[in-house]
Motif scaffolding. Structure first.
Motif, mmCIF file in Angstrom:
data_model
loop_
_atom_site.group_PDB
_atom_site.id
_atom_site.type_symbol
_atom_site.label_atom_id
_atom_site.label_comp_id
_atom_site.label_asym_id
_atom_site.label_seq_id
_atom_site.Cartn_x
_atom_site.Cartn_y
_atom_site.Cartn_z
ATOM 1 N N ARG A 5 -23.597 -21.045 29.485
ATOM 2 C CA ARG A 5 -24.172 -21.532 28.226
ATOM 3 C C ARG A 5 -23.532 -20.715 27.123
ATOM 4 N N MET A 6 -22.829 -21.406 26.248
ATOM 5 C CA MET A 6 -22.108 -20.729 25.177
ATOM 6 C C MET A 6 -22.528 -21.320 23.840
ATOM 7 N N SER A 7 -22.471 -20.483 22.813
ATOM 8 C CA SER A 7 -22.753 -20.997 21.473
ATOM 9 C C SER A 7 -21.503 -20.860 20.622
ATOM 10 N N ASP A 8 -21.336 -21.804 19.708
ATOM 11 C CA ASP A 8 -20.198 -21.730 18.794
ATOM 12 C C ASP A 8 -20.651 -21.052 17.502
ATOM 13 N N THR A 9 -19.764 -20.955 16.544
ATOM 14 C CA THR A 9 -20.082 -20.245 15.299
ATOM 15 C C THR A 9 -21.178 -20.914 14.484
ATOM 16 N N SER A 10 -21.435 -22.211 14.739
ATOM 17 C CA SER A 10 -22.514 -22.892 14.016
ATOM 18 C C SER A 10 -23.859 -22.734 14.726
ATOM 19 N N ILE A 13 -25.330 -24.925 21.084
ATOM 20 C CA ILE A 13 -25.208 -24.483 22.472
ATOM 21 C C ILE A 13 -24.402 -25.513 23.257
ATOM 22 N N HIS A 14 -23.467 -25.021 24.054
ATOM 23 C CA HIS A 14 -22.655 -25.859 24.919
ATOM 24 C C HIS A 14 -22.834 -25.387 26.352
ATOM 25 N N GLU A 15 -22.952 -26.323 27.288
ATOM 26 C CA GLU A 15 -23.040 -25.968 28.694
ATOM 27 C C GLU A 15 -21.758 -26.395 29.389
ATOM 28 N N VAL A 16 -21.223 -25.489 30.175
ATOM 29 C CA VAL A 16 -19.994 -25.738 30.924
ATOM 30 C C VAL A 16 -20.274 -25.366 32.371
ATOM 31 N N VAL A 17 -19.897 -26.241 33.295
ATOM 32 C CA VAL A 17 -20.099 -25.981 34.712
ATOM 33 C C VAL A 17 -18.765 -25.585 35.327
ATOM 34 N N ARG A 26 -13.824 -29.646 41.891
ATOM 35 C CA ARG A 26 -13.571 -28.232 41.620
ATOM 36 C C ARG A 26 -12.840 -28.084 40.284
ATOM 37 N N GLY A 27 -13.381 -27.286 39.393
ATOM 38 C CA GLY A 27 -12.778 -27.068 38.098
ATOM 39 C C GLY A 27 -13.812 -26.683 37.065
ATOM 40 N N ILE A 28 -13.443 -26.792 35.805
ATOM 41 C CA ILE A 28 -14.315 -26.449 34.691
ATOM 42 C C ILE A 28 -14.690 -27.752 33.999
ATOM 43 N N ASP A 29 -15.971 -28.087 34.014
ATOM 44 C CA ASP A 29 -16.471 -29.380 33.548
ATOM 45 C C ASP A 29 -17.351 -29.179 32.320
ATOM 46 N N ASP A 30 -16.943 -29.776 31.202
ATOM 47 C CA ASP A 30 -17.739 -29.673 29.973
ATOM 48 C C ASP A 30 -18.590 -30.913 29.732
ATOM 49 N N LEU A 42 -10.347 -18.297 34.940
ATOM 50 C CA LEU A 42 -11.256 -17.463 35.714
ATOM 51 C C LEU A 42 -11.301 -16.039 35.177
ATOM 52 N N ALA A 43 -10.183 -15.522 34.701
ATOM 53 C CA ALA A 43 -10.165 -14.174 34.135
ATOM 54 C C ALA A 43 -11.083 -14.092 32.915
ATOM 55 N N ASP A 44 -11.170 -15.173 32.142
ATOM 56 C CA ASP A 44 -12.031 -15.210 30.960
ATOM 57 C C ASP A 44 -13.500 -15.343 31.312
ATOM 58 N N VAL A 45 -13.810 -15.849 32.505
ATOM 59 C CA VAL A 45 -15.192 -16.129 32.892
ATOM 60 C C VAL A 45 -15.756 -15.090 33.856
#
Length: 64
Positions: A5-10, A13-17, A26-30, A42-45
């Motif tokens: 769960r990430m928030s942007d500058t405004s 909230i965004h959820e990414v699986v 398998r992957g990053i799903d927005d 993966l290094a960022d997460v």
């Protein structure tokens, strides 16, 4: 699977699986696009409390 769960500058909230280790899609799903797992993604997460202690062979090629 990991739910981010990430928030942007405004403040929105965004959820990414993040699906890995045998999961379907398998992957990053927005919610609209599934992106491939990469070493950089993966290094960022997988840092701090999200760092995994062990991995399966399914993602060993992309773990930083």
């Amino acid at each position: 699977m990991t739910l981010l769960r990430m928030s942007d500058t405004s403040g929105r909230i965004h959820e990414v699986v993040l699906r890995y280790a045998g999961c379907a899609h398998r992957g990053i799903d927005d919610g609209s696009t599934v992106r491939a797992l990469t070493k950089q993604a993966l290094a960022d997460v997988l840092v701090g409390p999200h760092r995994v202690g062990a991995i399966g062979m399914e993602i060993s090629d992309v773990v930083p």
